[in-house]
Design a protein around this motif. Structure first.
Motif, PDB file in Angstrom:
ATOM      1  N   GLY A 189      35.057  28.205  34.283  1.00 63.98           N
ATOM      2  CA  GLY A 189      33.604  28.216  34.186  1.00 63.98           C
ATOM      3  C   GLY A 189      33.029  28.641  32.853  1.00 63.98           C
ATOM      4  N   GLY A 190      33.631  29.653  32.209  1.00 64.03           N
ATOM      5  CA  GLY A 190      33.060  30.178  30.978  1.00 64.03           C
ATOM      6  C   GLY A 190      31.661  30.711  31.217  1.00 64.03           C
ATOM      7  N   SER A 191      30.695  30.203  30.463  1.00 65.02           N
ATOM      8  CA  SER A 191      29.311  30.659  30.609  1.00 65.02           C
ATOM      9  C   SER A 191      28.699  30.273  31.952  1.00 65.02           C
ATOM     10  N   ASP A 192      29.268  29.268  32.617  1.00 61.50           N
ATOM     11  CA  ASP A 192      28.777  28.845  33.928  1.00 61.50           C
ATOM     12  C   ASP A 192      29.383  29.744  34.998  1.00 61.50           C
ATOM     13  N   VAL A 193      28.835  30.942  35.133  1.00 63.38           N
ATOM     14  CA  VAL A 193      29.432  31.938  36.031  1.00 63.38           C
ATOM     15  C   VAL A 193      29.315  31.537  37.497  1.00 63.38           C
ATOM     16  N   ARG A 194      28.406  30.606  37.806  1.00 64.32           N
ATOM     17  CA  ARG A 194      28.310  30.172  39.197  1.00 64.32           C
ATOM     18  C   ARG A 194      29.543  29.375  39.628  1.00 64.32           C
ATOM     19  N   ALA A 195      30.361  28.975  38.652  1.00 59.91           N
ATOM     20  CA  ALA A 195      31.624  28.297  38.966  1.00 59.91           C
ATOM     21  C   ALA A 195      32.750  29.285  39.236  1.00 59.91           C
ATOM     22  N   ASN A 196      32.460  30.586  39.208  1.00 61.09           N
ATOM     23  CA  ASN A 196      33.490  31.600  39.440  1.00 61.09           C
ATOM     24  C   ASN A 196      34.121  31.442  40.827  1.00 61.09           C
ATOM     25  N   ARG A 197      35.416  31.738  40.889  1.00 59.31           N
ATOM     26  CA  ARG A 197      36.150  31.608  42.154  1.00 59.31           C
ATOM     27  C   ARG A 197      36.705  32.934  42.660  1.00 59.31           C
ATOM     28  N   THR A 198      36.630  33.991  41.879  1.00 57.45           N
ATOM     29  CA  THR A 198      37.112  35.288  42.357  1.00 57.45           C
ATOM     30  C   THR A 198      36.415  35.621  43.671  1.00 57.45           C
ATOM     31  N   GLU A 199      37.211  35.967  44.659  1.00 52.26           N
ATOM     32  CA  GLU A 199      36.704  36.164  46.022  1.00 52.26           C
ATOM     33  C   GLU A 199      36.510  37.641  46.322  1.00 52.26           C
ATOM     34  N   ALA A 200      35.410  37.962  46.981  1.00 55.89           N
ATOM     35  CA  ALA A 200      35.116  39.333  47.405  1.00 55.89           C
ATOM     36  C   ALA A 200      35.103  39.384  48.933  1.00 55.89           C
ATOM     37  N   ARG A 201      36.068  40.083  49.529  1.00 56.61           N
ATOM     38  CA  ARG A 201      36.174  40.177  50.983  1.00 56.61           C
ATOM     39  C   ARG A 201      35.632  41.527  51.453  1.00 56.61           C
ATOM     40  N   PRO A 202      34.640  41.524  52.340  1.00 56.04           N
ATOM     41  CA  PRO A 202      34.058  42.803  52.799  1.00 56.04           C
ATOM     42  C   PRO A 202      35.108  43.675  53.490  1.00 56.04           C
ATOM     43  N   LEU A 203      35.021  44.989  53.224  1.00 57.43           N
ATOM     44  CA  LEU A 203      35.883  45.970  53.878  1.00 57.43           C
ATOM     45  C   LEU A 203      35.090  46.701  54.957  1.00 57.43           C
ATOM     46  N   ALA A 204      35.749  47.574  55.664  1.00 52.98           N
ATOM     47  CA  ALA A 204      35.104  48.259  56.790  1.00 52.98           C
ATOM     48  C   ALA A 204      33.959  49.153  56.330  1.00 52.98           C
ATOM     49  N   GLU A 205      34.132  49.835  55.191  1.00 54.93           N
ATOM     50  CA  GLU A 205      33.078  50.723  54.691  1.00 54.93           C
ATOM     51  C   GLU A 205      31.940  49.881  54.111  1.00 54.93           C
ATOM     52  N   ALA A 206      30.744  50.149  54.526  1.00 57.30           N
ATOM     53  CA  ALA A 206      29.591  49.361  54.094  1.00 57.30           C
ATOM     54  C   ALA A 206      29.482  49.341  52.568  1.00 57.30           C
ATOM     55  N   GLY A 207      29.281  48.148  52.033  1.00 59.89           N
ATOM     56  CA  GLY A 207      29.085  48.001  50.593  1.00 59.89           C
ATOM     57  C   GLY A 207      30.355  47.933  49.784  1.00 59.89           C
ATOM     58  N   THR A 208      31.524  48.000  50.422  1.00 58.61           N
ATOM     59  CA  THR A 208      32.790  47.937  49.690  1.00 58.61           C
ATOM     60  C   THR A 208      33.500  46.626  49.992  1.00 58.61           C
ATOM     61  N   TYR A 209      34.287  46.181  49.012  1.00 61.16           N
ATOM     62  CA  TYR A 209      34.936  44.873  49.099  1.00 61.16           C
ATOM     63  C   TYR A 209      36.309  44.945  48.444  1.00 61.16           C
ATOM     64  N   ALA A 210      37.140  43.951  48.764  1.00 63.54           N
ATOM     65  CA  ALA A 210      38.419  43.746  48.080  1.00 63.54           C
ATOM     66  C   ALA A 210      38.309  42.455  47.288  1.00 63.54           C
ATOM     67  N   LEU A 211      38.568  42.534  45.975  1.00 67.44           N
ATOM     68  CA  LEU A 211      38.461  41.378  45.092  1.00 67.44           C
ATOM     69  C   LEU A 211      39.833  40.758  44.859  1.00 67.44           C
ATOM     70  N   THR A 212      39.865  39.424  44.860  1.00 68.77           N
ATOM     71  CA  THR A 212      41.079  38.693  44.540  1.00 68.77           C
ATOM     72  C   THR A 212      40.714  37.542  43.613  1.00 68.77           C
ATOM     73  N   GLY A 213      41.373  37.490  42.459  1.00 67.68           N
ATOM     74  CA  GLY A 213      41.073  36.434  41.504  1.00 67.68           C
ATOM     75  C   GLY A 213      41.404  36.869  40.094  1.00 67.68           C
ATOM     76  N   HIS A 214      40.837  36.178  39.119  1.00 73.31           N
ATOM     77  CA  HIS A 214      41.147  36.462  37.725  1.00 73.31           C
ATOM     78  C   HIS A 214      39.864  36.493  36.904  1.00 73.31           C
ATOM     79  N   LYS A 215      39.962  37.072  35.719  1.00 69.84           N
ATOM     80  CA  LYS A 215      38.881  37.020  34.735  1.00 69.84           C
ATOM     81  C   LYS A 215      39.511  36.641  33.392  1.00 69.84           C
ATOM     82  N   TRP A 216      38.924  35.657  32.735  1.00 75.17           N
ATOM     83  CA  TRP A 216      39.441  35.103  31.487  1.00 75.17           C
ATOM     84  C   TRP A 216      39.160  36.030  30.318  1.00 75.17           C
ATOM     85  N   PHE A 217      38.031  36.742  30.395  1.00 78.57           N
ATOM     86  CA  PHE A 217      37.688  37.736  29.379  1.00 78.57           C
ATOM     87  C   PHE A 217      37.243  39.016  30.066  1.00 78.57           C
TER      88      PHE A 217
END
Length: 545
Positions: A189-217
């Motif tokens: 995606g680069g500057s087109d951040v809406r093309a991001n694929r890193t996934e955020a899965r909600p955890l049991a505690e409100a407002g917390t998540y587990a992230l899976t994916g990569h960041k180029w920079f």
């Protein structure tokens, strides 16, 4: 042997060291005095002079050289095979970063005249070593994004605005000061951040998540926390990723490699992988861009300020060299053609400083009209000032002749650094399109900019004519996207012209309007028209030891 009869060193300028970068910069001093209230002006002057003397010292300049000559090294594992994902820096890096934090370069949001004093300090400190300014900038800019969540802001803001540098990796609650980085862009995606694929899965505690994916920079990967964009069930969302969790364990933050960059070599930029990485949501799901946009705006302004600082240092080095170097029977600074080149460079530097500090003052004001002004002026300034930085640095290096091509002069480091800010936080097209969005969606932004420009109406006929041409550009919306760069350039030029006509010495304003707005300027530096007081322009730019 101390020397030989065949080698006596003469006609070499003394090192540009042992001076105050603040008080020697007349354009910067004038801007600070213009935008700082009388109740804190003396305090701000003293603070900036202290930083200026430190920046101008031979010791700090040596630290800067060492930090660049000994770039960071990635250590993925310790001696026992355990994954640690750390980056080792030369001790000079930590000394520089500590001084930057101690000078309040992350604390603008909590101090009187905070943004003006901080912008001036950032402009000074960039001239020493631009790499360590990256974590300083992101830490400063993270504050408004975190304010989308008052609870998070209350927890983190005192650490981010602290003037204490704590380099140890440990839970943030145990630190008196903390630094922030960011990780937004991905390969696809680069500057087109809406093309991001890193996934955020909600955890049991409100407002917390587990992230899976990569960041180029991922900038400044040894920071204490990071703002990250990822796809949550409700859409693209902003998250806070701590480097160390509250129980003292390391968060999953896998550093794949460090980028081998053209410049900015003292600073680490990494590719990072998330694999069940713990994160806290910042703002609402699906509002990631809206949440992080305030951070982006602040770092874009820092791109403009940083480029203004690089230009100032390049011009200072060039003028200093020419003031001491003799050739063809006299000082280089007195040769008409060299004086034309130096004056031309000085105009670009002063115009950049004037606009950057004006934007910082708008942040301090924080009124509705000033916020509207920033919406349009920040991307325009980011576009234009950062674009001008590279040609200024290259031309300034040429003023030193062959010496400017040698690493010991420091000029190659400025040249390598000069393109960075035009790329970081959205390259030229991104800024130009952002200006178009502001024009189309926020008419108050254009009104605020035109009001600012109009304060100089009638003071210079060349500026008035340039403003009229800008109106013509704005009235013709056919094919506007293809002409966006031309439009943004004109907007930035008339903004700078208005500021210089109102606030700069007459010889500076006259030369700027004649060359940048009057159309009497060639494609390269050193083509200023005749009849201008170039000696006064150059003398104003000369750093006095």
């Amino acid at each position: 042997m101390a020397g030989t009869p065949t080698h006596t060193v003469t006609n070499q300028p003394p090192p540009l060291a042992g001076y105050d970068l603040f008080t020697a910069d007349r354009a910067l001093v004038d801007a600070v005095e213009r935008y700082t209230g009388p109740d804190v002006l003396e305090e701000v002057r003293a603070e900036l002079s202290l930083l200026g003397r430190s920046a101008g010292s031979a010791q700090v300049q040596e630290w800067a050289a060492r930090a660049n000559e000994n770039p960071p090294r990635l250590r993925t594992h310790d001696r026992y095979g355990r994954r640690i994902d750390e980056v080792d820096f030369d001790p000079a890096w930590h000394r520089l970063l500590g001084k930057g934090v101690g000078a309040g370069l992350t604390g603008a949001w909590t101090r009187p005249a905070g943004h003006v004093r901080r912008a001036a300090g950032f402009l000074i400190w960039t001239q020493v070593e631009a790499g360590n300014c990256c974590p300083l900038s992101m830490t400063h800019a993270a504050v408004p994004a975190l304010r989308a969540d008052p609870e998070l802001a209350a927890e983190w803001e005192p650490r981010l605005t602290s003037m204490i540098y704590d380099r140890e990796l440990r839970p943030a609650a145990l630190k008196a000061g903390a630094l922030f980085g960011m990780a937004m862009t991905e390969k696809q995606g680069g500057s087109d951040v809406r093309a991001n694929r890193t996934e955020a899965r909600p955890l049991a505690e409100a407002g917390t998540y587990a992230l899976t994916g990569h960041k180029w920079f991922c900038s400044a990967p040894m920071s204490d926390g990071f703002l990250v964009l990822a796809q949550a069930p409700g859409g693209l969302t902003c998250f806070l990723v701590p480097r160390v969790l509250a129980d003292g364990t390391r968060n999953v933050f896998l550093l794949q490699r460090l980028k081998d960059k053209l410049g900015n070599r003292s600073n680490a930029s990494a590719e990072v992988e998330f694999d069940g990485t713990w994160a806290r949501r910042v703002g609402e799901e699906g509002c990631g861009v809206r949440t992080i946009i305030e951070m982006v705006a602040a770092t874009r302004l820092d791109c403009a300020i940083g480029s203004a600082g690089l230009m100032r240092q390049a011009v200072a080095q060039a003028v200093h060299h020419c003031a001491h170097r003799e050739a063809f029977g006299g000082k280089l600074i007195d040769k008409p053609l060299m004086r034309n080149v130096l004056a031309d460079l000085a105009l670009e530097s002063e115009a950049a400083t004037a606009l950057a500090l004006r934007l910082a003052a708008a942040y301090d004001d924080d009124g509705e009209r000033e916020r509207a002004f920033l919406r349009l002026a920040v991307p325009a300034a980011k576009y234009w000032i950062t674009k001008r930085c590279a040609p200024v640095a290259v031309e300034a290096a040429e003023c030193l002749g062959g010496n400017g091509y040698v690493e010991e002069s420091g000029m190659p480091r400025l040249v390598r650094e000069s393109p960075l800010n035009s790329v970081w936080e959205g390259a030229g097209n991104v800024q130009a399109l952002d200006v178009l969005r502001a024009l189309q969606r926020e008419p108050g932004a254009l009104d605020a900019c035109l009001t600012e420009i109009g304060r100089a109406h009638g003071a210079d006929h060349r500026l008035d004519r340039a403003v009229k041409d800008l109106f013509t550009e704005l009235a013709d919306l056919d094919g506007i996207e293809g002409r966006a760069r031309r439009l943004v350039e004109r907007l930035a030029l008339v903004l700078q012209g208005s500021l210089l006509v109102r606030h700069a010495p007459p010889e500076v304003a006259d030369a700027y309007c004649a060359s940048r707005l009057g159309g009497d300027h060639g494609a390269s530096f050193g083509t200023l028209p005749t009849g201008l007081d170039l000696e006064a322009v150059v003398e104003r730019a000369r750093p006095v030891l």
